[in-house]
Scaffold this motif. Structure first.
Motif, short mmCIF file in Angstrom:
data_model
loop_
_atom_site.label_atom_id
_atom_site.label_comp_id
_atom_site.label_asym_id
_atom_site.label_seq_id
_atom_site.Cartn_x
_atom_site.Cartn_y
_atom_site.Cartn_z
N HIS A 133 0.82 -1.21 0.00
CA HIS A 133 0.00 0.00 0.00
C HIS A 133 0.84 1.25 0.00
O HIS A 133 2.07 1.20 0.03
N ASP A 137 6.03 3.61 5.11
CA ASP A 137 6.67 2.48 5.80
C ASP A 137 6.54 1.19 4.99
O ASP A 137 7.00 0.13 5.43
N HIS A 138 5.96 1.28 3.81
CA HIS A 138 5.81 0.11 2.95
C HIS A 138 6.50 0.26 1.60
O HIS A 138 6.39 -0.62 0.76
N LEU A 203 2.05 0.15 16.22
CA LEU A 203 2.35 -0.71 15.07
C LEU A 203 3.72 -1.36 15.19
O LEU A 203 4.04 -2.30 14.47
N GLU A 263 -2.05 -4.26 5.81
CA GLU A 263 -2.22 -3.59 7.11
C GLU A 263 -3.70 -3.52 7.49
O GLU A 263 -4.11 -2.66 8.26
N HIS A 308 2.85 -5.62 9.58
CA HIS A 308 3.28 -5.21 10.92
C HIS A 308 2.99 -6.42 11.84
O HIS A 308 2.17 -7.28 11.50
ZN LIG Z 1 2.32 0.54 7.95
#
Ligand SMILES: [Zn+2]
Length: 619
Positions: A133, A137-138, A203, A263, A308
């Protein structure tokens, strides 16, 4: 909390440890010159079941779980690197190489995570990267694990859900700066780690430092369900747009019996709007896509993973978890609307709704990242906006002016502080923070008011189950006591993000910097030709507003600029200036060159990141 929740249920601790091959070496990642980018050692104080009085016991439990770190074997051919950053990098071993899913936030930590994998597994090249996505952080660490030239040469595939690039620019560019500042509160970025400071981020532990970038996808998943065989691995992609992110997808790997929910089904209550701010998400659709995943893959899933946290093992446990997640999001959505339909307002509804029996005592739905309280308000906002419908709230004085009147009506600051201290002693921290905010806004220099307000926020932080609430409260207290930390301003948008922007969004980004006063009464039309993208664009200034038309060319333009988007990107990044580009020939102007220059001079300089939050804007 300690009495209410099932602390005897330790299944998650087993799940978080299962399959561990080797932890993060030294719990630390540094650059070549020794700068520490990630340090789990800061959390050494989280060393057992004994909960400090300054941490909610439920959050303490999550803070312990999120310390599980290293390379984990999930099943044959599927591994996860956890605790190298806030997110997980998943590795699937294909026939000839590796498929990497979600390369963390920064290149440095993604590279370190992959190196750790290679220490324990055969050294095969990366053949594909999948972004589940559009959150940084991805994808942010992608340049640490692959080379863009290999993508261009067709040696490495980069796969993302439909609308990925638009979502990246939509969420992070136009409102990127205030989001970054507010994210400091959400993650407790500059809070000390410790029992009175940051203990977790919900997370994961926190966000790694380093360099973020972006390589645009070479393959977009566009069908609701789309199957591909990548390096011998069958992957069934299930698009789940407008859920936790505007562009998101789940994956099922039939031969492995693994379902990857990205997520959308973490073992906690997620956010309908995170505290950093975002467009309100749609929990109704979110629940529907979880339901679809259950129907499509539930019976064939042996292990559920996410990007996560830790996996859920066993078909029954997976179904049980997914059903709880589905109902969690649907419940908050439905009950909020139920009360909205009775005419209740956001704070009233948030006070009335909690997790129902059957969900409330499950660890996997508790609000470590989101909270029922702020998710209710997000549902209200999504359907009915910021306005609660009461016309008394339609045109209030701005906060500082209202605060001054209020404090005056209440008999002055000293009288308010005296009563607030009495309420503080009774434990009425919510009210004390609420009323002290008024005194601080009326007079930001009132140290006593700031101190009492900070005291109340601290207590609320210590009580909070949600890591993001704790961080926000403690961050607020810190800024009230010590002022705003003078961070140097930085470029809000990375070069990679800028390069990935369509010229449409790029010019919208310029338009939001137009100083309406400087532009007052002026109008002009300027043509642009970007030779590197083979694009033309007409930019119009009128009514102190910039608008543009991509793909057009005006015969009445005052000037026509021929350059590259890359040159314009460099100007925005501050790596060159318009006069320099003009002198070097990187930018050519036909017509009156002084007019586009005057236009650029009407744009605000890049804003500083550290704006006031606890005190009035500009004070
Ligand atoms: Zn994330």
């Amino acid at each position: 909390m300690a009495a209410k929740l099932p602390f005897g249920d330790t299944a998650a601790f087993e799940a978080a440890k299962r399959g561990l091959i080797a932890p993060v070496p030294d719990g630390m990642i540094r650059t070549a010159n020794g700068t520490v980018l990630w340090n789990l050692g800061e959390y050494a104080f989280i060393d057992g079941e004994l909960v400090p009085a300054t941490v909610n016991p439920s959050l303490w439990r999550m803070a312990r779980l999120n310390l599980a770190n290293g390379l984990f074997k999930v099943t044959d051919r599927l591994y996860q690197l956890r605790g190298f950053d806030i997110s997980n990098m998943t590795v699937i071993e294909g026939d000839t190489g590796l498929i990497l899913i979600d390369p963390l936030v920064t290149a440095e930590v993604a590279r370190a995570a992959l190196a750790h994998y290679y220490t324990h597994r055969p050294h095969k090249p990366v053949v594909a990267v999948i972004y589940t996505h559009s959150h940084i952080d991805h994808y942010g660490g992608v340049r640490g694990v692959i080379d863009e030239d290999d993508v261009k040469a067709g040696k490495v595939a980069v796969i993302a859900p439909d609308g990925f690039m638009e979502a990246v620019s939509g969420e992070n560019v136009l409102a990127g700066l205030p989001m970054a500042r507010r994210a400091q509160f959400q993650f407790g970025t500059m809070l000390p780690r410790g029992p009175r400071g940051q203990v977790d981020a919900g997370l994961g532990k926190g966000i790694a430092r380093g360099t973020s970038g972006l390589i645009a996808p070479s393959l977009s998943i566009v069908q609701p369900v789309e199957e591909h065989v990548i390096d011998g691995i069958r992957i069934i992609f299930q698009l789940a747009p407008e859920t936790e992110a505007p562009a998101e997808m789940h994956m099922f790997y039939p031969e492995l019996g693994v379902l990857n929910m990205a997520e959308n089904a973490c073992p906690l209550l997620h956010n309908f709007i995170p505290l950093r701010g975002a467009v309100a998400r749609d929990p109704r659709i979110w629940a529907k896509y979880i339901g679809d995943a259950i129907a499509l893959y539930g019976n064939d899933t042996e292990v559920l993973i996410g990007q996560h946290h830790w996996p859920t093992w066993g078909r029954e446990a997976v179904l049980d978890h997914l059903e709880a997640q589905r109902d969690l999001y649907k419940h908050i959505h439905d009950q909020t609307l139920r009360y909205m339909n009775k005419g209740w307002r956001p704070t009233e509804i948030a006070e009335a709704i909690d997790l129902p029996p059957g969900l409330a005592e499950r660890w996997s739905v508790r609000g470590y990242y989101g909270s029922v309280n702020h998710n209710v308000k997000a549902v209200y906002q999504r359907y009915l906006s910021w306005y609660d419908g009461n016309p008394c709230n339609l045109h209030p004085l701005p906060q500082a002016k209202a605060a001054a009147k209020l404090v005056e009506y209440m008999g002055g600051a000293a009288a308010v502080i005296a009563r607030a201290k009495a309420d503080f002693a009774k434990g009425e921290y919510r009210w004390v923070a609420q009323v002290m905010k008024e005194v601080v806004y009326a007079d930001p220099a009132n140290i006593e008011a700031r101190t009492v307000c900070a005291d109340a926020l601290e207590q609320m932080g210590y009580q909070a189950e949600s890591a993001t609430w704790r961080n926000a409260f403690l961050y607020g207290a810190q800024e009230l006591r010590h002022g705003v930390f003078p961070l140097p301003s930085r470029i809000a948008v990375s070069a990679d993000t800028l390069a990935g922007l369509t010229s449409d969004v790029f010019f919208d980004m310029l338009a939001i910097r137009l100083d309406a006063v400087k532009a007052a009464g002026q109008s002009m039309v300027v043509n642009w030709h970007f030779t590197d993208r083979d694009e033309t664009l007409v930019l119009t200034l009128k009514h102190s507003t910039l608008t543009h038309r991509l793909g057009e060319w005006s015969s009445s333009a005052v000037a026509s600029v021929t350059t590259t988007r890359r040159t314009l990107d460099e100007i925005v990044l501050g790596r060159t200036t318009a006069p320099h580009a003009l002198a070097s020939g990187a930018l050519k102007v036909e017509g009156d060159a002084s007019r586009p220059a005057a236009l650029l001079a009407m744009l605000d300089p890049p804003s500083g990141l550290m704006f006031n939050v606890l005190t009035p804007s500009g004070a």
